[in-house]
Scaffold this motif. Structure first.
Motif, mmCIF file in Angstrom:
data_model
loop_
_atom_site.group_PDB
_atom_site.id
_atom_site.type_symbol
_atom_site.label_atom_id
_atom_site.label_comp_id
_atom_site.label_asym_id
_atom_site.label_seq_id
_atom_site.Cartn_x
_atom_site.Cartn_y
_atom_site.Cartn_z
ATOM 1 N N LEU A 172 0.889 -1.172 -0.042
ATOM 2 C CA LEU A 172 0.046 0.149 0.051
ATOM 3 C C LEU A 172 0.907 0.981 -0.259
ATOM 4 O O LEU A 172 1.872 1.414 0.547
ATOM 5 N N SER A 173 0.345 2.464 -0.589
ATOM 6 C CA SER A 173 1.168 3.442 -0.599
ATOM 7 C C SER A 173 0.688 4.335 0.576
ATOM 8 O O SER A 173 -0.072 3.954 1.515
ATOM 9 N N HIS A 201 -0.687 7.093 1.120
ATOM 10 C CA HIS A 201 -1.855 7.484 1.034
ATOM 11 C C HIS A 201 -2.926 6.469 1.370
ATOM 12 O O HIS A 201 -3.990 6.940 1.950
ATOM 13 N N GLN A 202 -2.655 5.263 1.438
ATOM 14 C CA GLN A 202 -3.872 4.341 1.492
ATOM 15 C C GLN A 202 -3.666 3.763 3.140
ATOM 16 O O GLN A 202 -4.597 3.128 3.316
ATOM 17 N N THR A 206 -15.892 -0.184 3.973
ATOM 18 C CA THR A 206 -15.969 1.008 2.902
ATOM 19 C C THR A 206 -16.946 0.325 1.695
ATOM 20 O O THR A 206 -17.296 -0.910 1.719
ATOM 21 N N LYS A 249 -12.292 -3.127 6.020
ATOM 22 C CA LYS A 249 -10.912 -2.742 5.952
ATOM 23 C C LYS A 249 -10.214 -2.086 7.382
ATOM 24 O O LYS A 249 -11.207 -1.733 8.103
ATOM 25 N N ALA A 296 -7.217 0.711 8.823
ATOM 26 C CA ALA A 296 -6.551 2.035 8.425
ATOM 27 C C ALA A 296 -5.717 2.395 9.872
ATOM 28 O O ALA A 296 -6.287 2.017 10.756
#
Length: 338
Positions: free
Chosen positions: A114-115, A117-118, A278, A284, A286
């Motif tokens: 994942l970047s 931003h993710q 989501t 998910k 975060a």
């Protein structure tokens, strides 16, 4: 394909299909329970006869280059597994229990991660992190429990840095969890004499811009990391502590002087993953971060009793914010409070 290999393939494919991070085999006298770690929760998968588990364990030990005859000592091994078009590194660990051995498998995807931003629930926390990694020297530390995404975050940071500029980057890891392009990755192997300390010394002779240490575990490693950050290198690492402020106490217990830390520390981030729904991908996770940046650290080191009133956001505050913004349900919020 023998029966053990066939069963292994089915278990691994199911676990990967469920986006599991770990598989736990818990042997009893006549049966063995299998659990999956999914979204941070340990979920029962199925039960198999212990006789079948023994065949499966032998297969795993053989294919991961463990000693099949050794049952009294913990062992570690690695297997590469392909599912569809993706490759996964499987990190295996055995542990003697009573007259048997338990087995844990960590599943490490090898496709591009994942970047940055993710990874974050709150974009402003990403902006703070991006401002930290523009520094050319200093120490950035990340802490959090096992499976909270510390290494994933470090890899994402390194990827972002390499996209900015061609840095001489060296990592010291135990084990190497994912291959990184244009990065020199050193596998720690204490039996072969490659410790974090000796790896640090060797890495400094390679003129690095950035050094990533998989984990600061002891006083010598902590001191090397501090010295490297004070001598013109950007050092990234993880450390075990209960929260961001606890990292300072942990560093002090490892023999580091607060005056040196005041010069070297860029920031400390304590990470916690929270689940949220989501529309496209379902459930998910975060990251939310307790952040201690230079402005907060400087007031803390100056012993300002009001240092955290305005800017420091604890996990409790961040979870309340996530609930208020509708990112998490009331049920999830209450579960996280426990």
């Amino acid at each position: 394909m023998n029966p053990a290999e066939t069963m292994s393939k089915k278990i691994l494919q199911y676990a990967i299909g469920q986006d599991a991070s770990d598989i736990h085999f818990s042997p009893l006298s006549k049966q063995t329970d299998i659990y999956l770690r999914i979204q941070g929760n340990r979920i029962f998968y199925k039960t198999i006869p212990t006789s079948t588990y023994q065949l499966l364990l032998t297969f795993y030990k053989f294919t991961s280059a463990m000693d099949i005859g050794e049952t009294r000592k913990p062992q570690n091994g690695t297997i590469t597994f392909q599912f569809a078009d993706q490759f996964f590194d499987l990190r295996l660990s055995t542990l003697p229990v009573k007259q048997m051995e338990s087995l844990a498998i960590r599943i490490l995807p090898q496709q591009e991660g994942l970047s940055l931003h993710q990874l974050f629930l709150f974009p402003n926390q990403l902006h703070h992190l991006l401002s930290w990694i523009t520094r050319r020297s200093g120490l950035i530390l990340i802490n959090g429990p096992t499976g909270s995404g510390k290494t994933t975050m470090l890899y994402a940071i390194l990827h972002a840095l390499q996209r900015q500029k061609s840095f001489q980057t060296i990592t010291l890891e135990d084990p190497i969890e994912k291959d990184l392009e244009q990065v020199l990755q050193v596998q720690i192997n204490e039996k072969a004499g490659i410790t974090y300390q000796s790896g640090f010394k060797a890495a400094l002779r390679h003129d690095p811009d950035i050094i990533m240490v998989g984990e600061i575990r002891d006083s010598p490693t902590a001191k090397f990391a501090l010295e490297a950050s004070l001598s013109g290198h950007l050092v990234l690492s993880t450390i075990h502590a209960s929260h961001a402020l606890g990292t300072l106490y942990r560093l002090k217990s490892l023999g580091l002087m607060m005056t040196d830390l005041q010069q070297a520390l860029i920031a400390i981030a304590s990470i916690q993953l929270i689940p949220f729904e989501t529309v496209k991908h379902g459930l998910k996770r975060a990251a939310i971060l307790e952040l201690l940046d230079e402005s907060l650290l400087s007031t803390y080191f100056q012993k300002d009793v009001n240092w955290q009133i305005k800017k420091y956001h604890s996990f409790t505050h961040l979870r309340k914010k996530a609930f208020a913004y509708g990112f998490i349900t009331k049920e999830t919020f209450l579960d996280l409070q426990e």
